[in-house]
Design a protein around this motif. Structure first.
Motif, PDB file in Angstrom:
ATOM      1  N   PHE A  63       0.832  -1.199   0.000  1.00 15.66           N
ATOM      2  CA  PHE A  63       0.000   0.000   0.000  1.00 15.66           C
ATOM      3  C   PHE A  63       0.872   1.256   0.000  1.00 15.66           C
ATOM      4  O   PHE A  63       0.671   2.174  -0.794  1.00 15.66           O
ATOM      5  CB  PHE A  63      -0.921  -0.032   1.228  1.00 15.66           C
ATOM      6  CG  PHE A  63      -1.720   1.224   1.406  1.00 15.66           C
ATOM      7  CD1 PHE A  63      -2.748   1.544   0.527  1.00 15.66           C
ATOM      8  CD2 PHE A  63      -1.432   2.098   2.453  1.00 15.66           C
ATOM      9  CE1 PHE A  63      -3.484   2.706   0.689  1.00 15.66           C
ATOM     10  CE2 PHE A  63      -2.169   3.261   2.622  1.00 15.66           C
ATOM     11  CZ  PHE A  63      -3.194   3.568   1.739  1.00 15.66           C
ATOM     12  N   ASP A  64       1.867   1.282   0.897  1.00 15.10           N
ATOM     13  CA  ASP A  64       2.751   2.451   0.984  1.00 15.10           C
ATOM     14  C   ASP A  64       3.504   2.688  -0.328  1.00 15.10           C
ATOM     15  O   ASP A  64       3.626   3.816  -0.781  1.00 15.10           O
ATOM     16  CB  ASP A  64       3.765   2.274   2.127  1.00 15.10           C
ATOM     17  CG  ASP A  64       3.100   2.492   3.479  1.00 15.10           C
ATOM     18  OD1 ASP A  64       1.958   2.998   3.505  1.00 15.10           O
ATOM     19  OD2 ASP A  64       3.726   2.150   4.499  1.00 15.10           O
ATOM     20  N   GLU A  65       3.990   1.604  -0.888  1.00 16.89           N
ATOM     21  CA  GLU A  65       4.748   1.743  -2.139  1.00 16.89           C
ATOM     22  C   GLU A  65       3.868   2.290  -3.267  1.00 16.89           C
ATOM     23  O   GLU A  65       4.294   3.112  -4.060  1.00 16.89           O
ATOM     24  CB  GLU A  65       5.345   0.394  -2.560  1.00 16.89           C
ATOM     25  CG  GLU A  65       6.553  -0.010  -1.731  1.00 16.89           C
ATOM     26  CD  GLU A  65       6.901  -1.490  -1.877  1.00 16.89           C
ATOM     27  OE1 GLU A  65       7.922  -1.890  -1.284  1.00 16.89           O
ATOM     28  OE2 GLU A  65       6.161  -2.240  -2.549  1.00 16.89           O
ATOM     29  N   TYR A 102       0.864   3.958  -2.987  1.00 17.74           N
ATOM     30  CA  TYR A 102       0.094   5.180  -2.795  1.00 17.74           C
ATOM     31  C   TYR A 102       0.858   6.321  -2.127  1.00 17.74           C
ATOM     32  O   TYR A 102       0.413   7.447  -2.150  1.00 17.74           O
ATOM     33  CB  TYR A 102      -1.193   4.871  -2.021  1.00 17.74           C
ATOM     34  CG  TYR A 102      -2.067   3.902  -2.775  1.00 17.74           C
ATOM     35  CD1 TYR A 102      -2.900   4.348  -3.808  1.00 17.74           C
ATOM     36  CD2 TYR A 102      -2.026   2.533  -2.504  1.00 17.74           C
ATOM     37  CE1 TYR A 102      -3.672   3.463  -4.531  1.00 17.74           C
ATOM     38  CE2 TYR A 102      -2.804   1.639  -3.227  1.00 17.74           C
ATOM     39  CZ  TYR A 102      -3.619   2.115  -4.228  1.00 17.74           C
ATOM     40  OH  TYR A 102      -4.378   1.235  -4.950  1.00 17.74           O
ATOM     41  N   TYR A 103       2.011   6.004  -1.536  1.00 21.17           N
ATOM     42  CA  TYR A 103       2.741   7.086  -0.861  1.00 21.17           C
ATOM     43  C   TYR A 103       4.130   7.359  -1.416  1.00 21.17           C
ATOM     44  O   TYR A 103       4.807   8.254  -0.958  1.00 21.17           O
ATOM     45  CB  TYR A 103       2.846   6.796   0.650  1.00 21.17           C
ATOM     46  CG  TYR A 103       1.545   7.051   1.364  1.00 21.17           C
ATOM     47  CD1 TYR A 103       1.052   8.350   1.488  1.00 21.17           C
ATOM     48  CD2 TYR A 103       0.800   6.005   1.882  1.00 21.17           C
ATOM     49  CE1 TYR A 103      -0.158   8.586   2.121  1.00 21.17           C
ATOM     50  CE2 TYR A 103      -0.410   6.230   2.521  1.00 21.17           C
ATOM     51  CZ  TYR A 103      -0.886   7.530   2.631  1.00 21.17           C
ATOM     52  OH  TYR A 103      -2.063   7.766   3.260  1.00 21.17           O
ATOM     53  N   SER A 104       4.546   6.553  -2.412  1.00 21.58           N
ATOM     54  CA  SER A 104       5.879   6.806  -2.965  1.00 21.58           C
ATOM     55  C   SER A 104       5.843   8.070  -3.805  1.00 21.58           C
ATOM     56  O   SER A 104       4.868   8.333  -4.475  1.00 21.58           O
ATOM     57  CB  SER A 104       6.320   5.638  -3.841  1.00 21.58           C
ATOM     58  OG  SER A 104       6.231   4.455  -3.120  1.00 21.58           O
ATOM     59  N   PRO A 105       6.931   8.809  -3.771  1.00 22.56           N
ATOM     60  CA  PRO A 105       6.979  10.032  -4.573  1.00 22.56           C
ATOM     61  C   PRO A 105       7.022   9.681  -6.073  1.00 22.56           C
ATOM     62  O   PRO A 105       7.414   8.607  -6.450  1.00 22.56           O
ATOM     63  CB  PRO A 105       8.276  10.694  -4.146  1.00 22.56           C
ATOM     64  CG  PRO A 105       9.074   9.665  -3.435  1.00 22.56           C
ATOM     65  CD  PRO A 105       8.145   8.617  -2.961  1.00 22.56           C
TER      66      PRO A 105
END
Ligand code: ADP
Ligand code: ADP
Length: 237
Positions: free
Chosen positions: A230-232, A234-237
């Motif tokens: 999820f972080d990779e 939806y939150y990666s620049p």
């Protein structure tokens, strides 16, 4: 069990192809590669017709690819028969045998494999306990008399008694009402964590994919667009 798809091409017969996408002749899976780690739940998400179910069928051996290979750990499974793959499947429509009670649904597998009644009884009880389901209530009734959520639990129990190496779920809660869906997805997730079994979880619902998956594969038009946590995603620049 690690599950690896390597450059899988699956093209259905053009005449038989339902044009969900309005674009005939496109492969259902267009040289797809995916590496699913041992013990993880991988969600596969994407719009109708993007190839999610086809991917499950390839892993299950219910469809054969025109090119590419499938591995379980280091074993080449591409040409192995479905019944020899050690998979358990749960579909949206449950697919319980309608004339058998819940227990019969579970017992069928043991009868097919000439296991003893005692062995069956022990394993079914153990499964019911692991799943936290009421053995008597759930297993003593015909599928028609069970609610959607209960049916799905019997369907999952039927997979678990087989002690599968890989678990495949295709929209397992899509037919439940909203409240049951919420409860059932929490239950399923707990069970998957408890068993630590490699799972591929197909859904068209992004929230569900995020909730269920350790990682998420986003598909479109027969190709993989993104894979990650999820972080990779939806939150990666
Ligand atoms: P999804 O599960 O994402 O909805 P599918 O894997 O079912 O997508 O379908 C991918 C593509 O393959 C679609 O274009 C669909 O029409 C086609 N397709 C799926 N199953 C068959 C089949 N048995 N025969 C012909 N075409 C099929
Ligand atoms: P067997 O394991 O000897 O094939 P069954 O009669 O129980 O015996 O299964 C018939 C077919 O249906 C097999 O191909 C089996 O793999 C498949 N099958 C039945 N139930 C399930 C399930 N819950 N998940 C996956 N495959 C199943």
């Amino acid at each position: 069990m690690r599950v690896r798809l390597e450059n899988i091409l699956k093209q259905y017969d053009e005449l038989e192809q339902v044009t969900l996408t309005g674009y005939k002749g496109r492969p259902a899976l267009d040289h797809v590669s995916l590496d699913i780690h041992d013990g993880e739940t991988m969600s596969i998400v994407g719009p109708s017709g993007c190839g999610k179910s086809t991917m499950l069928k390839i892993v299950a051996g219910l469809e054969m690819p025109q090119a590419g290979k499938l591995f379980y750990n280091d074993f080449d499974m591409t040409n192995i028969k479905p019944q020899d793959r050690g998979i358990g499947m749960v579909f949206q429509d449950y697919a319980l045998y309608p004339v058998m009670k819940g227990k019969g649904n579970l017992a069928y597998y043991f009868q097919m494999h000439q296991k003893s009644e005692a062995e069956m009884e022990a394993r079914v009880r153990q499964t019911a306990e692991l799943m936290g389901v009421d053995f008597e209530l759930l297993l003593g009734r015909l599928p028609d008399t069970l609610s959607g959520g209960e049916k799905q639990r019997v369907a999952i129990a039927r997979c678990i008694v087989r002690d599968p190496l890989v678990f495949l779920m295709d929209e397992p809660i899509v037919n439940l009402d909203a409240k049951r869906r919420e409860r059932t997805r929490i239950e399923i997730k707990k069970l998957l964590k408890k068993f630590g079994i490699t799972t591929i979880y197909v859904t068209h619902d992004q929230q569900e994919a995020i909730f269920m998956g350790d990682r998420i594969t986003v598909m479109r038009d027969g190709v993989i667009e993104q894979v990650g946590t999820f972080d990779e995603l939806y939150y990666s620049p």
